[in-house]
Design a protein around this motif. Structure first.
Motif, PDB file in Angstrom:
ATOM      1  N   PHE A  64      39.598  37.908  46.268  1.00 26.45           N
ATOM      2  CA  PHE A  64      38.532  38.886  46.145  1.00 26.45           C
ATOM      3  C   PHE A  64      37.464  38.482  45.140  1.00 26.45           C
ATOM      4  O   PHE A  64      37.744  37.855  44.115  1.00 26.45           O
ATOM      5  CB  PHE A  64      39.112  40.244  45.732  1.00 26.45           C
ATOM      6  CG  PHE A  64      39.799  40.952  46.867  1.00 26.45           C
ATOM      7  CD1 PHE A  64      41.076  40.590  47.249  1.00 26.45           C
ATOM      8  CD2 PHE A  64      39.147  41.952  47.574  1.00 26.45           C
ATOM      9  CE1 PHE A  64      41.711  41.226  48.315  1.00 26.45           C
ATOM     10  CE2 PHE A  64      39.780  42.595  48.635  1.00 26.45           C
ATOM     11  CZ  PHE A  64      41.061  42.223  49.007  1.00 26.45           C
ATOM     12  N   GLY A  65      36.241  38.890  45.453  1.00 28.85           N
ATOM     13  CA  GLY A  65      35.150  38.755  44.503  1.00 28.85           C
ATOM     14  C   GLY A  65      35.228  39.859  43.464  1.00 28.85           C
ATOM     15  O   GLY A  65      36.037  40.792  43.587  1.00 28.85           O
ATOM     16  N   PRO A  66      34.369  39.803  42.451  1.00 31.61           N
ATOM     17  CA  PRO A  66      34.398  40.783  41.367  1.00 31.61           C
ATOM     18  C   PRO A  66      33.742  42.106  41.714  1.00 31.61           C
ATOM     19  O   PRO A  66      33.811  43.055  40.930  1.00 31.61           O
ATOM     20  CB  PRO A  66      33.638  40.080  40.242  1.00 31.61           C
ATOM     21  CG  PRO A  66      32.723  39.155  40.949  1.00 31.61           C
ATOM     22  CD  PRO A  66      33.443  38.709  42.176  1.00 31.61           C
ATOM     23  N   GLY A  67      33.105  42.183  42.881  1.00 29.87           N
ATOM     24  CA  GLY A  67      32.510  43.450  43.282  1.00 29.87           C
ATOM     25  C   GLY A  67      31.045  43.573  42.884  1.00 29.87           C
ATOM     26  O   GLY A  67      30.571  42.933  41.942  1.00 29.87           O
TER      27      GLY A  67
END
Lengths: 108, 119
Positions: B110-113
């Protein structure tokens, strides 16, 4: 359809063990995952277990899988304040189905 | 390894404008990328799945004309929120999977958002 359920909140003292539980409904699950999310951040993969395994240990983390009962747990040994976060279990294949997340609060 | 970045991390825009969010896999090639939306104190809701070079597959209830996804290369996917409105304000998270079907290869990183606020 697939459904994943988790307990919503867990509070432990620093140094104790934490156990976060998860149940799922999809018997065709191939992988089951545990992710950690700190406030305002994305998800960090903690560990995963293949569905033909019963247990996986990785340092302080132990994952137990009871495929018959469709029950997954994550045990964190010697819980630290830095472990405070939301923990999500998720199952696949193909696309992840997430539980609602368990808030872990570690008291010093 | 397995690092995914997102840009920007935070964006505030006016109602009616369009916003583009980038998702990059930095040290691996991502066969598949996913876009999620997360409301406060809730779980992640999958919006769409994209494979490099093909059209994205949207989940039921997600407007494909509003949330445009382009998976231009094996390391980059973009989500464009068109004509954004306040109800589009949310935390958008991407993930990337190396794929291949081997043990663990389906794992999503996942990316950091990106925090989107529409005024």
């Amino acid at each position: 359809g697939e459904d994943v359920e988790q307990s919503l909140f867990l509070s432990v003292r620093e140094g104790d063990s934490s156990v976060i539980n998860c149940t799922y409904t999809d018997s065709s699950s191939t992988y089951l995952y545990w992710y950690k999310q700190e406030p305002g951040a994305g998800l960090q993969l903690l560990t995963y277990i293949f569905s033909n395994m019963d247990m996986k240990q990785d340092q302080r983390l132990t994952v137990l899988l009871n495929k018959k009962d469709k029950h997954l747990s994550l045990r964190i040994a010697d819980t630290q304040t830095g472990d405070s976060a939301i923990y999500f279990c998720a199952e696949s294949p193909h696309k992840l189905v997430f539980g609602a997340g368990t808030i872990l609060r570690v008291k010093s | 390894g397995a690092v995914v970045s997102q840009h920007p991390s935070r964006v505030i825009c006016k109602s009616g404008t369009s916003v583009k969010i980038e998702c990059r896999s930095l040290d691996f090639q991502a066969t598949t990328m996913f876009w999620y939306r997360q409301f406060p104190k809730q779980s992640l809701m999958l919006m769409a799945t994209s494979n490099e070079g093909s059209k994205a597959t949207y989940e039921q209830g997600v407007e494909k004309d509003k949330f445009l996804i382009n998976h231009a290369s094996l390391t980059l996917s973009t989500l464009t929120v068109t004509s954004a409105h306040p109800e589009d304000s949310s935390f958008y998270i991407c993930s990337a999977s190396p794929g291949g079907g081997l043990a663990g290869e389906d794992t999503q990183y996942f990316g950091p958002g990106t925090r989107l606020t529409v005024l």
